[in-house]
Design a protein around this motif. Structure first.
Motif, mmCIF file in Angstrom:
data_model
loop_
_atom_site.group_PDB
_atom_site.id
_atom_site.type_symbol
_atom_site.label_atom_id
_atom_site.label_comp_id
_atom_site.label_asym_id
_atom_site.label_seq_id
_atom_site.Cartn_x
_atom_site.Cartn_y
_atom_site.Cartn_z
ATOM 1 N N ALA A 49 0.603 -1.255 -0.095
ATOM 2 C CA ALA A 49 -0.297 0.488 -0.176
ATOM 3 C C ALA A 49 0.968 1.463 -0.065
ATOM 4 N N ILE A 50 2.080 0.710 0.738
ATOM 5 C CA ILE A 50 3.382 2.354 1.019
ATOM 6 C C ILE A 50 3.638 2.676 -0.613
ATOM 7 N N ILE A 51 4.393 1.447 -0.965
ATOM 8 C CA ILE A 51 4.578 2.217 -2.265
ATOM 9 C C ILE A 51 3.768 2.010 -3.245
ATOM 10 N N PHE A 52 2.696 2.064 -3.618
ATOM 11 C CA PHE A 52 1.434 2.139 -4.656
ATOM 12 C C PHE A 52 1.094 3.243 -3.994
ATOM 13 N N ILE A 53 1.335 4.204 -2.905
ATOM 14 C CA ILE A 53 0.288 5.646 -2.092
ATOM 15 C C ILE A 53 1.404 6.356 -3.205
ATOM 16 N N VAL A 54 3.038 5.683 -2.163
ATOM 17 C CA VAL A 54 3.984 6.786 -2.818
ATOM 18 C C VAL A 54 4.822 7.498 -4.445
ATOM 19 N N LEU A 55 4.082 5.874 -5.551
ATOM 20 C CA LEU A 55 4.242 5.866 -6.631
ATOM 21 C C LEU A 55 3.455 7.077 -7.409
ATOM 22 N N THR A 56 2.296 6.196 -7.066
ATOM 23 C CA THR A 56 0.801 7.268 -7.449
ATOM 24 C C THR A 56 1.200 8.973 -6.659
ATOM 25 N N LEU A 57 1.050 9.386 -5.928
ATOM 26 C CA LEU A 57 1.691 10.671 -5.531
ATOM 27 C C LEU A 57 3.176 11.237 -6.337
ATOM 28 N N LEU A 58 4.252 10.296 -6.680
ATOM 29 C CA LEU A 58 4.996 10.915 -7.607
ATOM 30 C C LEU A 58 4.293 11.053 -9.111
ATOM 31 N N VAL A 59 3.597 10.344 -9.337
ATOM 32 C CA VAL A 59 2.796 10.474 -10.875
ATOM 33 C C VAL A 59 2.556 12.172 -10.916
ATOM 34 N N VAL A 60 1.452 11.412 -9.501
ATOM 35 C CA VAL A 60 0.523 12.594 -9.767
ATOM 36 C C VAL A 60 0.678 14.316 -9.971
ATOM 37 N N ILE A 61 2.243 14.447 -9.085
ATOM 38 C CA ILE A 61 2.619 16.292 -9.291
ATOM 39 C C ILE A 61 3.823 16.295 -9.878
ATOM 40 N N HIS A 62 4.017 14.988 -10.982
ATOM 41 C CA HIS A 62 4.690 15.441 -12.109
ATOM 42 C C HIS A 62 6.148 15.697 -11.812
ATOM 43 N N SER A 63 6.550 14.419 -10.519
ATOM 44 C CA SER A 63 8.059 15.375 -10.299
ATOM 45 C C SER A 63 8.994 15.050 -11.755
ATOM 46 N N LYS A 64 9.671 15.942 -11.922
ATOM 47 C CA LYS A 64 10.559 15.717 -13.191
ATOM 48 C C LYS A 64 11.634 14.527 -12.258
ATOM 49 N N THR A 65 12.437 14.751 -10.897
ATOM 50 C CA THR A 65 13.073 14.080 -10.701
ATOM 51 C C THR A 65 12.651 12.495 -11.231
ATOM 52 N N PHE A 66 11.510 12.328 -10.501
ATOM 53 C CA PHE A 66 11.374 10.741 -10.589
ATOM 54 C C PHE A 66 10.730 10.210 -11.795
ATOM 55 N N GLN A 67 10.624 11.609 -13.208
ATOM 56 C CA GLN A 67 10.812 10.711 -14.218
ATOM 57 C C GLN A 67 11.427 10.790 -14.846
ATOM 58 N N THR A 68 12.268 10.970 -14.553
ATOM 59 C CA THR A 68 14.182 11.040 -14.818
ATOM 60 C C THR A 68 15.103 9.970 -14.511
ATOM 61 N N ILE A 69 14.016 9.455 -13.264
ATOM 62 C CA ILE A 69 15.078 8.029 -13.192
ATOM 63 C C ILE A 69 14.300 6.834 -13.414
ATOM 64 N N ASP A 70 12.232 7.292 -14.103
ATOM 65 C CA ASP A 70 12.017 6.300 -14.573
ATOM 66 C C ASP A 70 12.307 6.150 -15.838
ATOM 67 N N ASP A 71 12.574 7.010 -16.937
ATOM 68 C CA ASP A 71 13.194 7.407 -18.152
ATOM 69 C C ASP A 71 14.611 6.557 -17.595
ATOM 70 N N GLN A 72 15.447 6.405 -16.964
ATOM 71 C CA GLN A 72 16.908 6.069 -17.638
ATOM 72 C C GLN A 72 16.482 4.680 -17.222
ATOM 73 N N ILE A 73 15.994 4.290 -15.471
ATOM 74 C CA ILE A 73 15.809 2.771 -15.564
ATOM 75 C C ILE A 73 15.587 2.023 -17.329
ATOM 76 N N GLN A 74 14.393 2.652 -17.462
ATOM 77 C CA GLN A 74 13.660 1.817 -18.099
ATOM 78 C C GLN A 74 14.111 1.441 -20.142
ATOM 79 N N SER A 75 15.149 2.701 -19.848
ATOM 80 C CA SER A 75 16.244 2.656 -20.961
ATOM 81 C C SER A 75 17.070 1.243 -20.901
ATOM 82 N N CYS A 76 17.294 1.237 -19.550
ATOM 83 C CA CYS A 76 17.915 0.284 -19.311
ATOM 84 C C CYS A 76 17.737 -1.410 -19.022
ATOM 85 N N LEU A 77 16.299 -0.599 -18.792
ATOM 86 C CA LEU A 77 15.988 -2.538 -19.577
ATOM 87 C C LEU A 77 15.671 -2.773 -20.582
ATOM 88 N N ARG A 78 15.529 -2.013 -21.469
ATOM 89 C CA ARG A 78 15.650 -2.672 -22.909
ATOM 90 C C ARG A 78 16.547 -2.283 -23.750
#
Length: 211
Positions: A17-46
């Motif tokens: 529940a905590i992880i889901f809520i935190v992730l949801t909040l980070l997406v909703v507030i459009h955190s640029k740092t969070f988005q950058t980390i997301d993009d970098q992880i995605q690039s590595c995993l592909r």
């Protein structure tokens, strides 16, 4: 039968529940740092990408699409019912068919996160958060683990089955990132939400002496 929730299950519910809520909040507030980390992880995993791997992952990911996953869930429910595991069949039906899709669609609508801007290697028609494939896979697979752990008595067989199902669930999540249709956080959120729901329904089924 012990109807009380175990400490392990309680911790799982809280943690998910905590992880889901935190992730949801980070997406909703459009955190640029969070988005950058997301993009970098995605690039590595592909990486690495190849036509053969793409074909394999497309085949695997389609198993948890709406139509195929519903067919798989119905078959599993019928198999459990035919073998007279009616409560287990009901548990799988509730999670895999009745709860997973409406909850996922509702949250997608509320959050309305755009898909990754990468070229999509799979057809998508909805918003990105949370990953429906990941959520459905853990709700169907996780429910199956719950019921099979009660049916199977041989510990080695139980361990092998659990590992195979968990491997499949993780592969579904990876396929969504690789195919460019989800961010890693979408997949993680789908896993956490699915894990949260099946543990809550498991608690109620146990309290009602159904599992």
């Amino acid at each position: 039968m012990n109807k009380s929730i175990s400490k392990r299950q309680s911790n799982t519910i809280i943690f998910a529940a905590i992880i889901f809520i935190v992730l949801t909040l980070l997406v909703v507030i459009h955190s640029k740092t969070f988005q950058t980390i997301d993009d970098q992880i995605q690039s590595c995993l592909r990486l690495p990408m190849s036509p053969k791997l793409t074909h394999v992952l497309l085949t695997i990911t389609n198993l948890m699409g709406v139509s195929d996953s519903m067919i798989i869930s119905i078959i599993l429910v019928l198999l459990l019912a035919v073998t007279k595991h009616f409560n287990s069949a009901a548990f799988l039906m509730v999670n895999g068919l009745l709860l997973s899709y409406p909850i996922n669609v509702g949250i997608k609508f509320l959050v309305n996160r755009p898909r990754p801007s990468l070229p999509h290697l799979a057809v998508v028609n909805s918003s990105s958060f949370p990953s429906g494939h990941s959520m459905v896979s853990i709700m169907v697979g996780g429910s199956l683990i719950f019921v099979l752990n009660k049916i199977i008595s041989h510990q080695t067989t139980k361990f092998i089955v659990d590992c195979l199902i968990c491997g499949f669930i993780l592969l579904i999540g990876y396929s969504r990132i690789y195919l460019g249709v989800h961010y890693p956080s979408d997949v993680l959120a789908g896993f956490c939400l699915g894990l949260l729901i099946i543990n809550i329904t498991n608690v109620f089924f146990k309290r009602w002496n159904l599992l």
